[in-house]
Design a protein around this motif. Structure first.
Motif, PDB file in Angstrom:
ATOM      1  N   ASP A  93       0.831  -1.212   0.000  1.00 59.27           N
ATOM      2  CA  ASP A  93       0.000   0.000   0.000  1.00 59.27           C
ATOM      3  C   ASP A  93       0.862   1.257   0.000  1.00 59.27           C
ATOM      4  O   ASP A  93       0.507   2.265  -0.621  1.00 59.27           O
ATOM      5  CB  ASP A  93      -0.909   0.015   1.231  1.00 59.27           C
ATOM      6  N   ARG A  94       1.988   1.212   0.670  1.00 56.27           N
ATOM      7  CA  ARG A  94       2.878   2.375   0.710  1.00 56.27           C
ATOM      8  C   ARG A  94       3.554   2.586  -0.645  1.00 56.27           C
ATOM      9  O   ARG A  94       3.685   3.722  -1.114  1.00 56.27           O
ATOM     10  CB  ARG A  94       3.930   2.175   1.802  1.00 56.27           C
ATOM     11  N   ASP A  95       3.950   1.490  -1.286  1.00 55.57           N
ATOM     12  CA  ASP A  95       4.658   1.597  -2.563  1.00 55.57           C
ATOM     13  C   ASP A  95       3.747   2.032  -3.707  1.00 55.57           C
ATOM     14  O   ASP A  95       4.162   2.812  -4.574  1.00 55.57           O
ATOM     15  CB  ASP A  95       5.294   0.248  -2.921  1.00 55.57           C
ATOM     16  N   ASP A  96       2.513   1.523  -3.732  1.00 53.28           N
ATOM     17  CA  ASP A  96       1.645   1.829  -4.877  1.00 53.28           C
ATOM     18  C   ASP A  96       0.844   3.113  -4.692  1.00 53.28           C
ATOM     19  O   ASP A  96       0.006   3.450  -5.539  1.00 53.28           O
ATOM     20  CB  ASP A  96       0.712   0.657  -5.185  1.00 53.28           C
ATOM     21  N   GLY A  97       1.102   3.838  -3.604  1.00 50.84           N
ATOM     22  CA  GLY A  97       0.456   5.124  -3.397  1.00 50.84           C
ATOM     23  C   GLY A  97      -0.873   5.078  -2.684  1.00 50.84           C
ATOM     24  O   GLY A  97      -1.502   6.126  -2.482  1.00 50.84           O
ATOM     25  N   THR A  98      -1.308   3.876  -2.250  1.00 48.09           N
ATOM     26  CA  THR A  98      -2.588   3.775  -1.546  1.00 48.09           C
ATOM     27  C   THR A  98      -2.589   4.596  -0.261  1.00 48.09           C
ATOM     28  O   THR A  98      -3.565   5.285   0.049  1.00 48.09           O
ATOM     29  CB  THR A  98      -2.901   2.302  -1.227  1.00 48.09           C
ATOM     30  N   LEU A  99      -1.496   4.541   0.494  1.00 43.75           N
ATOM     31  CA  LEU A  99      -1.436   5.295   1.751  1.00 43.75           C
ATOM     32  C   LEU A  99      -1.499   6.799   1.498  1.00 43.75           C
ATOM     33  O   LEU A  99      -2.152   7.532   2.254  1.00 43.75           O
ATOM     34  CB  LEU A  99      -0.157   4.935   2.516  1.00 43.75           C
ATOM     35  N   ARG A 100      -0.835   7.263   0.457  1.00 44.62           N
ATOM     36  CA  ARG A 100      -0.883   8.700   0.154  1.00 44.62           C
ATOM     37  C   ARG A 100      -2.303   9.133  -0.204  1.00 44.62           C
ATOM     38  O   ARG A 100      -2.761  10.205   0.210  1.00 44.62           O
ATOM     39  CB  ARG A 100       0.072   9.030  -0.989  1.00 44.62           C
ATOM     40  N   ARG A 101      -2.993   8.309  -0.982  1.00 44.97           N
ATOM     41  CA  ARG A 101      -4.359   8.664  -1.375  1.00 44.97           C
ATOM     42  C   ARG A 101      -5.303   8.646  -0.176  1.00 44.97           C
ATOM     43  O   ARG A 101      -6.188   9.507  -0.057  1.00 44.97           O
ATOM     44  CB  ARG A 101      -4.860   7.706  -2.460  1.00 44.97           C
ATOM     45  N   LEU A 102      -5.127   7.665   0.722  1.00 45.68           N
ATOM     46  CA  LEU A 102      -5.995   7.595   1.894  1.00 45.68           C
ATOM     47  C   LEU A 102      -5.759   8.760   2.835  1.00 45.68           C
ATOM     48  O   LEU A 102      -6.694   9.236   3.492  1.00 45.68           O
ATOM     49  CB  LEU A 102      -5.766   6.269   2.631  1.00 45.68           C
TER      50      LEU A 102
END
Length: 276
Positions: A93-102
């Motif tokens: 999630d951190r690598d694919d940008g999920t955390l940034r979007r959340l």
């Protein structure tokens, strides 16, 4: 719709958002069939192979070596679906940008962790049920005999899965990328499994230094708790302790839950190191 001067709309609670996030996590997990198959198959295949290698019963008990091994493998399956899978999932999630979007949406950060832990708990429960079923079918493992043993099975699972999930979140602070997640999580998982006596039957056969080292990790206490719920007291002669020590199991697993939470608060990173 309320007028301009009306009260602002009431936002959903953090728990409700977390449960909703957990449903999303479960759907995402089940769509990756290769991950699902290997996550469930590895502990089951290990139990089937190791159980077939051992034979005979322990002195003073009708418990076979394979039956003794089954509760330990259930604890290993719970640890794999919490510590290993959770650590790898958050790193992805951190690598694919999920955390940034959340982080950019009006959702409390706590809801993300509630969702992750919910997904890990559901998958762990399914893993434990499958391993118990395999143990019953192949090796004659018995279900808990009364409500007290069922209760023991329940609270040991709850505390053990929570402790391993917290450590799975905390270990992501050491993971540089999703590609290195497996290496970072598998090594401590395998080491703790061996020193906790997961693959050894009986546990009392371990050398004393390994018994002391294994007592540090929650996996040892989770396995001991599961054995106390699924095996008769006649097997205590094969243990490294004279009694099941339920009080100590509860205290140590609770301490790991609290310690894991503190580690999460101090080590968790929303951004990858290359994003800084």
């Amino acid at each position: 719709m309320p007028g301009a001067g009306g009260p602002p709309p009431r936002l959903p609670s953090t728990l409700l958002l977390g449960l909703h996030r957990g449903v999303i996590e479960l759907k995402t997990f089940t769509r990756e069939w290769d991950a699902v198959v290997f996550s469930f198959a590895l502990p089951i295949v290990t139990l089937a192979l190791l159980g077939s290698l051992f034979s005979g019963s322990y002195p003073g008990s009708d418990v076979t070596a394979a039956q003794y091994l089954a509760p330990s493998m259930i604890s290993a399956g719970v640890a794999a679906t919490t510590f290993v899978n959770l650590g790898g999932g958050i790193a992805t999630d951190r690598d694919d940008g999920t955390l940034r979007r959340l982080r950019a949406v009006p959702m409390p950060a706590t809801a993300y962790f509630v969702g992750k832990i919910m997904q890990a708990a559901v998958v762990s429960a399914a893993e434990a049920a499958l391993l118990l079923t395999v143990g019953m079918v192949l090796f004659g493992v018995r279900l808990p005999v009364d409500a007290r043993h069922w209760l023991t099975l329940g609270w040991v699972f709850l505390l053990g899965a929570t402790a391993c999930a917290m450590l799975g979140i905390a270990v992501t602070g050491l993971i540089r990328s999703a590609r290195s997640a497996a290496a970072v999580t598998q090594l401590p998982y395998l080491v703790s499994s061996f020193v906790s006596g997961i693959y050894v039957t009986p546990v009392g056969a371990l050398p004393q230094p390994l018994l002391v080292l294994g007592s540090i990790f929650p996996l040892k206490w989770m396995a001991q708790g599961f054995r106390s719920a699924l095996l008769p007291d006649t097997i205590l002669g094969a243990e490294a302790v004279p009694r099941w020590e339920h009080g100590r199991i509860a205290v140590i697993l609770t301490a790991w839950c609290i310690g894991g939470l503190l580690l999460c608060l101090t080590t968790f990173r929303w951004r990858g190191r290359r994003d800084r």
